[in-house]
Structure formats: structure tokens, C-alpha cells
Design an enzyme around this catalytic site. Sequence first.
Site, PDB file in Angstrom:
ATOM      1  N   ASP A  43       0.835  -1.202   0.000  1.00  0.00           N
ATOM      2  CA  ASP A  43       0.000   0.000   0.000  1.00  0.00           C
ATOM      3  C   ASP A  43       0.868   1.249   0.000  1.00  0.00           C
ATOM      4  OD1 ASP A  43      -2.291  -1.525   0.080  1.00  0.00           O
ATOM      5  OD2 ASP A  43      -2.507  -1.404   2.260  1.00  0.00           O
ATOM      6  N   TYR A  71       6.010  -9.200   8.284  1.00  0.00           N
ATOM      7  CA  TYR A  71       5.657  -7.791   8.475  1.00  0.00           C
ATOM      8  C   TYR A  71       5.841  -7.380   9.931  1.00  0.00           C
ATOM      9  CZ  TYR A  71       3.041  -8.218   4.040  1.00  0.00           C
ATOM     10  OH  TYR A  71       2.675  -8.436   2.742  1.00  0.00           O
ATOM     11  N   ASP A  85      -7.267   1.126   8.635  1.00  0.00           N
ATOM     12  CA  ASP A  85      -6.015   1.694   9.119  1.00  0.00           C
ATOM     13  C   ASP A  85      -6.284   3.122   9.591  1.00  0.00           C
ATOM     14  OD1 ASP A  85      -6.080   3.362   6.892  1.00  0.00           O
ATOM     15  OD2 ASP A  85      -4.513   2.288   5.807  1.00  0.00           O
ATOM     16  N   ARG A 175      -3.966  -5.226   7.665  1.00  0.00           N
ATOM     17  CA  ARG A 175      -4.935  -4.248   8.170  1.00  0.00           C
ATOM     18  C   ARG A 175      -6.209  -4.948   8.662  1.00  0.00           C
ATOM     19  NH1 ARG A 175      -6.361  -0.030   4.286  1.00  0.00           N
ATOM     20  NH2 ARG A 175      -4.219  -0.154   3.564  1.00  0.00           N
TER      21      ARG A 175
END
Length: 298
Positions: A43, A71, A85, A175
Site C-alpha cells: 500500500d 511484516y 487503518d 490491516r
Amino acid sequence: MTERDISGVLPVNKPAGMTSHDVVYKIRKLFGTKKAGHTGTLDPDAHGLLIILIGRAAKAAEFVTAGKKFYRAGLLLGIETDTQDTSGKILKKCDDIPSPEQVIAAAESFKGDIMQIPPMYSALKVNGQKLCDLARQGITVERQARPVTVYSLDISGNGREYTLDVCCSAGTYIRTLCADIGEKLGCGGAMSSLFRTQTGGFDISQSYTLEEISEMTQEERDSLLIPTEKLFDDLPKISLPPFFERLAKNGAEIYQKKTGTSFSADTLLRVYGKDGFFGLGKVFDYPDGSAVKIIKFF
């Protein structure tokens, strides 16, 4: 722009504020080639490891995308947003935040094989349209839950702010994981940051920033390219004599009884000839025996 005949893999440390496509566009200009793509979209607000495939290496995209991803994400409890988010519109707020012990227990319950509904703000396509494009028009469509795997999840923090270190399968939305943890806790949650540290067998320590790459000479940039075969280092290798190499390159299956190998059916192989790596092979069972057939040429 004169097209350059170059090929290889380039790990890039994508900055926040750029789309993955923006990074590819800059790499194309820096390397003087139109043949470049990325694997595993990050993103715009996310940063970290983005694998760029240049030239013939672009054919390997489907194989790189499928691997495990690592991540580090920020989780902010006490809010729900339309994007899942903290950049989105706040839909709900909650001041009743559970204890760290409750947060850790809730997060750890998402380890293993889980079902996840893709978020509206994602690049996933439904009937040819990206969900994020529909979401920006205020349109919400039904999405089917999909199986994903969270191989490991470590969480630390307190109060409203936590850090998640996650190893997961391709197709996992961090997310959504944050939002789901918040929902399970009853207070809501949203992802506050996202940093990808590993993907496609590469680590962030092997990557370069766009600034570093742009300051290099063309020769120095070219030296950064990792051979395509490195993407398949974990696969067994088979070397073909010239005669069988020619047959394989013409699309023929190569019977294992001729090469003295005995790989089991469906095994993927790195295939080499007199000039080195040239393709990805797969073992198939035929009426006359087991054979290797090239499924992707490089």
C-alpha cells in the site's frame, strides 16, 4: 528510450507515500528498460521490501508472490475506520481498552489457518474492478472469506498501542488482521503502520532505497541485479546434457530414466544446460514413465 537487454531481481526498500507502481516506473527509467514489474503490492502508506523483477525475470512473478511474507505492523486499539487503518475515516471510538494480557490472548488466537474477508480498500478485483476504486465511490460489495495462514504472530505493547511481528501466507491482509483483533476485543482496532521485512526469500537488509540506486552509475546499478535462478534456490537442481537440453527447449518431456534421476511427481526443479540455468521444470507421470517438462523458460 533504447531498450537494454538486462535481467534480474532487485530488492527495493519502498518508502511510504509511493505506490508500488510508482517504484516500478522509477526503476524502469533508472535501468533503461520497459520490462519491469513488482511482486506483492505494498500500500502507498506502507514501506519496506518490494521485489522488482526486470527483463526475463518478470516471468517468475507468480512463483515469488506465493511465498511467506514477514511484516511489522502497528496496532492502535479503540478506533474503527472505513479503511481498517489510521488513515481512514473514524467510524467508532472506544475508551474501554482491554488489559495487555487480554490483547495478547486475542492476537494469538489468530495464529494458524484462518478465514479472512478482504478489505474494501484493497487492490483485489471483483468483476474486473478494484475494490479500492469502488470504495472511493462509496460502494461496498460483498466479499467472500478466504483461507490464509498466520504462521507466527508476536505482539508487544500496552495501552492503546501495540506492535505485531507477523509471518503469514500470501493474500493475508494485515490491516484486516488488526481490525479483526480489535473486533474480538470489543474495542475496535486499526493498523497504524506497516513495514514488510521479508518476502520472496529476500530480507530487507538486502534491499536498496531509490535514492541509493539513483546516485549510482549504470554499471553499479546493473551489478545490483540478482540472477533469476536465486528465486528458486530452495528447489532441487537437474543438469541436462546438450542433446536433452535441446529437446527440453523444444518442449519435449525428458524421461528420468534417461537422466538417472528419480524425483517424485509434481516436484519443481531448477533446470540447467551448458550455459547455466534456463528454465523451471516440473515432474509429470506419463504412460512411459516419469519425466521432466519445462513449465517456464528464462
